[in-house]
Structure formats: C-alpha cells, structure tokens
Design an enzyme around this catalytic site. Structure first.
Site, PDB file in Angstrom:
ATOM      1  N   GLU A 134       3.388  -9.637   2.878  1.00 32.51           N
ATOM      2  CA  GLU A 134       2.635  -8.386   2.922  1.00 32.51           C
ATOM      3  C   GLU A 134       3.632  -7.279   3.266  1.00 32.51           C
ATOM      4  O   GLU A 134       4.241  -7.297   4.344  1.00 32.51           O
ATOM      5  CB  GLU A 134       1.571  -8.534   4.031  1.00 32.51           C
ATOM      6  CG  GLU A 134       0.468  -7.527   4.019  1.00 32.51           C
ATOM      7  CD  GLU A 134      -0.599  -7.865   5.084  1.00 32.51           C
ATOM      8  OE1 GLU A 134      -0.338  -8.662   6.003  1.00 32.51           O
ATOM      9  OE2 GLU A 134      -1.706  -7.307   4.983  1.00 32.51           O
ATOM     10  N   ILE A 135       3.815  -6.355   2.360  1.00 33.61           N
ATOM     11  CA  ILE A 135       4.753  -5.253   2.613  1.00 33.61           C
ATOM     12  C   ILE A 135       3.956  -4.112   3.226  1.00 33.61           C
ATOM     13  O   ILE A 135       2.964  -3.654   2.639  1.00 33.61           O
ATOM     14  CB  ILE A 135       5.425  -4.772   1.311  1.00 33.61           C
ATOM     15  CG1 ILE A 135       6.162  -5.933   0.631  1.00 33.61           C
ATOM     16  CG2 ILE A 135       6.385  -3.620   1.598  1.00 33.61           C
ATOM     17  CD1 ILE A 135       6.917  -5.535  -0.623  1.00 33.61           C
TER      18      ILE A 135
END
Ligand code: NAI
Length: 716
Positions: free
Chosen positions: A464-465
């Site tokens: 998850e950026i």
C-alpha cells in the site's frame, strides 16, 4: 491475413503456425476461430497429400488462452449461441485429432488455458526445455473452466487424480515437470531440435489415433466406476467443499465435468464440458473474478495509479532500517530482485539476524531444487548487514521498519536522509502513524512516502503506497516503480489513520468481536466468516494480531481524535476486547491465550469459557447465518466506500485489489466494491440501511453510496 499460416512442405508435412495479426500473443477469439475453421476445411481438401501436421506459434509464447474480453461479455441470453460457438471450435480441433494423420504440438513458449488445450488435442507434444515456460490450465483462478476439451483430454491422458490439481487448482508447471507429469512427451533444447523431433514423430507414426479413440481404451488410474476410484470420488465433493466453502462454483463444475465426462465417450464428455463452461461463463462469480483478477489487476500493473510524465526508475541500492520481522522480509524481497540492500539495525548482531531470514528462505529453495547454491550466494552477497548509518551512503531509497514509535522514526529519518543520493526517497513502513505527521521529521517532505508492506513480506504481494500531504507525484511514480521492480502489486492511497487496508480490516474484526458481545456463539461467528469467503474467522485473526495491539491502536486513535476536537464513537467490540485482556488475561496467540486456546501439543480450539461469559442461548439458537455473513461483508464494503468518498482511495481498482490482497476480502466477490456492484448498488444500499437499523450507525450508507443508489449506478 489469417491467424494461422498454412505451409504444406514438399515432404508433405503441414506446418500450421499460429500468428494472430495485431496481437503480441495468440488468443482464442473470433479471428482465431475463423482461421481454425478455414484451416480445418483446407486440411480436409489436402488430406491425401498430408503425412502429418505440426502446430507451432510465431509468437514468443505458444498460445495465451481464451479471449477474456469476449468471455466477460457473454450474458445469460447468449448462452445458447455461446455453446454452439464453443462446440464449433472444438469440432475443428476434433477433426484434426481424428483425421488419422499424426498431429504434433511444437511448444516454443508458455501454453496456458486454451493454448495448452490445443496442445492436448495433438497426438504428441514437444516443448522447449526452458524453465521460464509455463504450462497449465489457470481458468479456475478466474472462476472459469478449461472449456476447450481440457477437462476431458487431461484425465484421459494422466488419470483423474493426477489431472485434478491442474484442472481444479490451476497448477502450472515448467516443461521438465510437465514431462514428468505426462503432459508433454519430449523436450528439446532449441527450436530446430523441437521441429526435428516433431518430424521424427510424424515419420515414425504415419497413422495416429488418440488412446481414447481406440478400442479397449483403459482410463489411466481407473475410470470412475473402478472400485478404488469410486471410493475416492465419493468423498471428493466433500473435500472440495471444505476448501471452497461453497463460494466457488468453478472447481465444483470442473470436478463434475471431468468425472461425468469420464463415464461417457469423448464426444459426449466434450458436450458435458461445454454445458458447465457456459454455466460458469454467464455466472456472477466468474464475472467478479475475471473483472478484478484480470482486467483490474492488469490496469494496476500497467500503471493505472502511477502519475504520468515521470521517467521510469530502476532502483540499484535500497537501505532498510530495522532488521526485525518486516525489515528482514523487505530486505529479502528486494535482494531477490537484483537490488543491493543495506540492512541496518542497532547492532550488527541484530542486522545479521535479519539477514539470516533470507538465508533460511533461500536455503529452502535450494533444497527443493528451485535455486542453485551459487544463486543463493549471489543474493545473500547483495545484503549488507550493518549497524552503521554510513553504509547507507548512495541509497536510491531508504525504507524504515523500526519500532512503531514516532520519535524513533523521526530520529532514523534524520540520520538516513543525508546519505541518500540526490533526489533519493525516504519511505516509512508504519502501519498506523499518518505519513504527513512522520514527514514532519524530513528535510524533504516531497520525497517522503509510505510503503506499507504486509506480513509475511516474502509471501504477501500487496504494497500500500501512502501519499502524504507534501509527497510529490514524482516520488509517488518512482515508488510505484520500486514496488513493481520487486514484483509486488502497488495500490495508492492518500494519508488517513489506518490508511485503507488497516481501516477496513479493523471493521471486520470488530464486527466479529461485537457479535460475540451480542451473545452469538463463537463457532457461528468463525464459520460465518469462513462461509462468507474470508480466509480466517474474525476471532482467530484477532488472536493473530493480538488484542493488546488492538487496544493500543484504538487508544492512540481515540487520543488523536479527541485532541483534534472530535468525539470518539466507541465500538461495541471494545468492551469485549477489554474484558478479554484486562479481566481474563487473554491477549492473543503470541501470549498463548486469546479467543482460542493454544495447547502445546495439539490443535488450537475456541476457549470453552467464551460460552459461559458471552453466549446468549436464545440468540445463539435463532440467529441466521446469512445475517452474520452479510454483516461481515457489508461492514467492510461500507468502510471501503467511505475511503473512496473521503479520497483515501483513488480508484475502484485499488479498492478491489487492495481489499483482496491486503486483507483477504472474500475473493469470490471480486473485492469490496465489486461486492456492491454485483449485489446491485440500490439493493446493497437498502440492505445496509436495514443493518444500520438493527445493529447501529456504522452500517449507515455513506452519501456516495446513496447517490449511486438513486440511479442504481455501479462504481467504476
Ligand atoms: P520488529 O520489532 O520485529 O522490528 C523492529 C526492528 O527495528 C528491531 O530489530 C529493532 O532492533 C530495530 N530498530 C530499533 N531502533 C532502530 C534504529 N535506531 N535503527 C535501526 N533499527 C532499529 O517490528 P516489525 O514487526 O518488523 O515492525 C516494524 C515496523 O513495520 C513498525 O512500524 C510496524 O508498525 C510496521 N508494520 C508491521 C507489520 C507487522 O505485521 N508486524 C505490518 C506492516 C507494518
């Protein structure tokens, strides 16, 4: 230009080269079907002049399989036409198979799905011996079945039992393993050798008939009525149901097609297969899975969430701060993709311990024959274990995975940033602290980002950026490149407490725990989770996470919410968690006691005392399973809509993929937003309102959902 090149040599060997114009890979679409039909007619005319046929490919791969765009569009109304079309296609393959002439597949590259089925319809298969080539029938992973004869030919070639992992689990193998399994007949070291071997087979076998077309054919491993096989097949559906929990029609239909088809002749078996195929193709689960695991995942892989206009970056040296559970995994995942890693901890001993995690994983690969000692040494040679920040000099990216402590994180940020190359990126793997807050410690907040990995890092594909307030598009684009370079799937979210995945995950566990507080039997809760399609029940996963950590995160959120002037909305699960930890000393799995007991030598089981403490006999007896399943799937979907509404999530693709790969949201649904789309947006909203009335405001449909419900418009 036809999709199949027809070249009849002076030696009377016909080479059919599949080369679909305008496509990088061959697929089973209308152009291919037309070409196959024309080819079959031509072969019929030329039959007396043909000694044998070689089927080859002009692409890098042999054949990529069915055309999913086409399959995705088939509706219930089209079912009949679809069946006719499939049977038509299969009849041409069947014509070649029964023409009496030897037909050989020259497998130069991967042959998946329909591609392998073409090869199976040949009398002989020669494949190039290259480990990067994959052979298999992955249809089941998209909710489909191998509808090009695969469920009939493979069992007749290698037996029902041996065929099941390929058919029902989508197992893929390289040519060596395929040879061992009896799926290919010969290997070759080069294209020339492959063609020479194909010709030799034709020379040696002027007349050819498949074993199943010969009189007295004996089903390998026994036909279904054979006593030993009958015994196994009697329990096969139950064993399968144990795995699918009834959520996945594809493996069930594959089992039926294979076993029912094995009791009749090949041609009738093929008709049975087509029927089941059509049923799956028009069914909702295949639409959900194809939509998400194929179209949406490909859109993400193609850079759908990556800002445009930034040159693609290749990372060479990455620093990892903290060699604990997460840091060790990040180092491994990075080094195995050819990137140099500096793994720093407070002592060399700690850092080496983190590095030994890679050593252990790699040694396992070597012992299984998947890697050589030399490759292992090369990867380990890329990881430098150290206690000195000086070794971070020249890193393109540094990822911190030290303890979850803002002050410590600020300190290591200040220490590492000056060592980065110019324009280098600093990333935090924090699971709960807002990125914007952490970026306060950075001298270059535009180059500061969140890279949230999942545990265990080597197995979990998602990252998850997290984009902070000041994170630049360029930093996001380049971080996206890093995640792809290490072979993981990036989803992009904006900063928020719990980001996306942890927020939604929290609603899942809280809902389960809350049910216990209402008096519902814990077994019913766990079963409802599994039957809804979640990989683990909510109570079991709470134990894994640990209830003390849940308390800690909740207390922190409460403090922050109140500090920013908001009021804390207590969740009914909180009282249960507090009772478990504070009154009964049951903190979770690591502490040896939680909702479950963990006997030293035995399987874990629900803590019997839960029944006395929480269960309300009347409620436990009358509660409806569907109600529990709905609560589990709805609460997560609703929270996901909130994330979209608040701009935490940017796209529906990221929502669906993130929910499945990050928190295991029931894969049959195609993800938390696709669950709403397939339920019907309006119907979902009405049901959510019912749940809100019965269980609380947390189920109340968010505005975005209400708006969509007005026109019943799916999320896109
Ligand atoms: P851990 O406790 O296993 O490892 C932390 C490591 O950091 C320890 O080896 C410690 O010696 C080291 N460390 C402490 N101070 C340091 C310093 N000044 N310089 C270098 N290293 C230092 O923790 P874990 O589980 O690996 O978590 C690390 C981070 O990742 C935390 O922020 C956590 O919230 C986050 N995270 C954890 C996940 C999980 O499932 N455990 C999932 C996603 C994120």
């Amino acid at each position: 230009m036809s999709a199949i090149r027809y070249e009849l040599g002076s030696d009377q060997i016909l080479t059919l080269t599949i080369d679909m114009p305008g496509q990088s890979a061959n697929t089973m679409n209308a152009a291919f079907r037309d070409a196959l039909s024309e080819t079959a007619a031509k072969v019929k005319d030329d039959l007396d002049n043909i000694r044998g046929v070689i089927i080859a490919s002009a692409k890098k791969t042999f054949f990529a399989g069915g055309d999913l765009k086409e399959l995705y569009k088939v509706t219930r109304e089209d079912a009949r036409t679809f069946e006719d079309m499939v049977n038509g296609l299969k009849s041409h393959m069947r014509f070649l198979e029964t023409s009496g002439k030897p037909v050989v597949a020259a497998i130069n590259g991967s042959a998946l799905g329909g591609g392998l089925e073409i090869a199976l319809a040949c009398h002989h298969r020669v494949a190039i011996d290259d480990d990067s080539i994959q052979l298999g029938l992955p249809e089941v992973t998209l909710g489909l079945l191998p509808g090009g004869g695969g469920t009939q030919r493979l069992p007749r070639m290698i037996g029902l039992e041996a065929a099941f992992p390929f058919l029902m689990e989508g197992k893929k193998v390289n040519p060596k393993a395929a040879l061992k399994a009896g799926i290919v007949d010969e290997l070759a070291d080069s294209t020339d050798e492959m063609i020479t071997k194909a010709r030799a087979f034709i020379d040696a076998n002027p007349k050819c008939q498949q074993p199943w077309d010969q009189k007295g054919f004996k089903f390998p491993g026994g036909a279904p009525h054979h006593p030993a096989m009958a015994q196994k097949l009697a329990i096969a559906p139950a064993m399968l149901k144990q795995k699918t929990k009834g959520c996945y029609p594809a493996p069930e239909r594959i089992l039926s097609a294979a076993v029912e088809g094995a009791q009749v002749d090949f041609d009738n078996g093929s008709l049975i297969e087509t029927r089941y195929f059509a049923e799956l193709v028009i069914g909702q689960v295949a639409k959900n899975m194809t939509g998400t695991f194929w179209f949406q995942l490909n859109a993400i892989k193609a850079g759908g969430s990556r800002p445009d206009g930034v040159e693609k970056e290749t990372f060479r040296k990455v620093g990892v701060l903290g060699a604990g559970m997460m840091g060790a995994g990040i180092a491994y995942s990075t080094a195995t993709r050819g990137i140099d890693v500096v793994l720093k901890d407070v002592s060399v001993e700690n850092a080496e311990k983190g590095k030994s995690y890679s050593e252990k994983l790699l040694a396992k690969k070597v012992s299984r024959g998947r890697m050589s000692e030399a490759q292992k040494a090369e990867i380990l040679g890329r990881i430098k274990a150290t206690d000195s920040a000086d070794d971070l000099e020249g890193c393109d990216l540094v990822i911190e995975a030290v303890f979850e402590d803002s002050e410590l994180k600020a300190r290591v940020t200040g220490e590492a940033e000056p060592k980065l190359v110019e324009n280098g990126i600093f990333a935090s793997n924090t699971s709960t602290i807002p990125i914007t807050q952490l970026a306060g410690a950075s001298a270059k907040a535009e180059n500061f980002i969140g890279l949230h990995f999942f545990s265990p890092v080597d197995k979990m594909q998602l990252v998850e950026i997290i984009v902070g307030e000041k994170t630049s598009d360029e930093t996001l684009a380049r971080s996206f490149d890093y995640v792809q370079q290490i072979g993981k799937i990036p989803v992009v979210v904006n900063d928020s407490r719990g980001f996306f995945t942890s927020r939604v995950f929290g609603t899942f566990v809280n809902e389960g725990i809350c049910m216990l507080g209402e008096g519902i039997h814990p077994s019913s809760i766990e079963n409802a989770g599994l039957l809804a399609g979640m990989p683990v029940g909510p109570l079991a996963i709470s134990d894994e996470v640990s209830m003390t950590l849940m308390q800690h995160i909740r207390d922190q959120s409460k403090k922050d919410t109140e500090a920013s002037g908001g009021s804390w909305n207590a969740h009914p699960a909180e009282a249960v968690i507090d009772a478990m930890v504070n009154e009964h000393g049951r903190k979770g799995k690591a502490a040896g006691a939680g909702f479950y007991d963990y006997p030293a030598n035995g399987k874990k089981h629900l803590w019997p005392e839960l029944e006395n403490l929480f269960v309300d006999a009347d409620k436990a007896r009358t509660v409806k399973l569907q109600e529990l399943k709905d609560r589990i799937l709805f609460i997560q979907a609703i929270e996901t809509v909130r994330c979209l509404e608040e701009g935490v999530l940017r796209t529906v693709e990221d929502a669906n993929i993130g929910s499945i790969f990050g928190i295991g949201y029931a894969p049959w649904t195609g993800g938390a937003i696709q669950f709403i789309n397939q339920y019907g947006v309006r119907a979902f909203t009405e049901r959510a309102s019912e749940l809100a009335k019965a269980y609380g405001e947390r189920f109340a449909p968010p505005k975005l959902l209400q708006e969509k419900a007005e026109t019943n418009t799916p999320f896109a």
